[in-house]
Design a protein around this motif. Sequence first.
Motif, PDB file in Angstrom:
ATOM      1  N   HIS A   1       0.842  -1.197   0.000  1.00  0.00           N
ATOM      2  CA  HIS A   1       0.000   0.000   0.000  1.00  0.00           C
ATOM      3  C   HIS A   1       0.878   1.247   0.000  1.00  0.00           C
ATOM      4  O   HIS A   1       2.104   1.154  -0.117  1.00  0.00           O
ATOM      5  N   LYS A   2       0.240   2.416   0.114  1.00  0.00           N
ATOM      6  CA  LYS A   2       0.988   3.670  -0.005  1.00  0.00           C
ATOM      7  C   LYS A   2       1.122   4.407   1.327  1.00  0.00           C
ATOM      8  O   LYS A   2       1.278   5.619   1.374  1.00  0.00           O
TER       9      LYS A   2
ATOM     10  N   GLN B   1       2.743   2.637  -8.143  1.00  0.00           N
ATOM     11  CA  GLN B   1       3.157   4.003  -7.827  1.00  0.00           C
ATOM     12  C   GLN B   1       2.582   5.020  -8.808  1.00  0.00           C
ATOM     13  O   GLN B   1       2.284   6.165  -8.443  1.00  0.00           O
TER      14      GLN B   1
END
Length: 305
Positions: A107-108, A155
Amino acid sequence: MNKTIRIGTRDSELALWQAHTVAKQLNDLGYQTEIVAVKSTGDIILDKPLYELGITGIFTKTLDIAMIQGEVDIAVHSMKDVPTALPNGIVQAAVLERANTVDILVHKGNLDFLNGNGIIATGSLRRKAQWLNKYPSHEVVDLRGNVNTRMQKLQDNNWNGAVFAAAGLERINLKPDTYIDLDWMTPAPAQGAMVVVAMENDTFCREAIAKLNHKETEICTYIERQFLRELEGGCTAPIGALATVSDNTISFTGVLFSLDGKEKHEIQKSVPMEEYSELGQKAAREILENGGNDLMVQIRKTLQK
């Protein structure tokens, strides 16, 4: 030992890592090796989901042909990519000791979306179905390419996360800090295992490769792939399976989901080690007899449209 064993592999970073791992183990035993990299159709066509390409073993077919034509002697694969039925003349020569079997969510850095709406990327019907089963309000988008390509796409897009096999990222040191283990997700049959195949009539290579075989991993992946073969009959479907060994007992979990994740069939069994030979088949038949057969008919119809 004067014959050089030509090792066929896909040309992605992960596939080359796997091939070099096999080469090193063979070199340590005194064998000479050469790595031959080829590009598979599955790596070239990235704009369609795998199930739409309609080719069983899309990542292995190119190497199968290279082996049959005598261009390489053996091939190394992620075992979960290999069809349960090998081409005539090609045999499983060894299964290496298994790595991590878990799927992970990369995840980010923010997991708030797990409690609301989110966009998750994966090219796997199995991962998509299990994700939608747990998070029905989420959107799942298709993600293709080798692990490096998929990490970059994550991304570059507005997705909240993407699902990967932990083993692949760990092998090439790509596993970021921003991940969580999806220990509730049943992995693909043979996930985390590497298999080496050889020509059936090549006694030299088969004897050499057999020295790399890890018996426990061979048994567990045999059970999982038997379950897969009995369930799917050549059709891609959201199927997960995991067999583990502890104190001479094999524990098995198998799942079959509908494509949208709403329908779930699960089975869990434990048997003594010496009774493993029909475990996968029996588990699959139980699922088929309890509604799984109707679901498989539905899945085939949907995917053939």
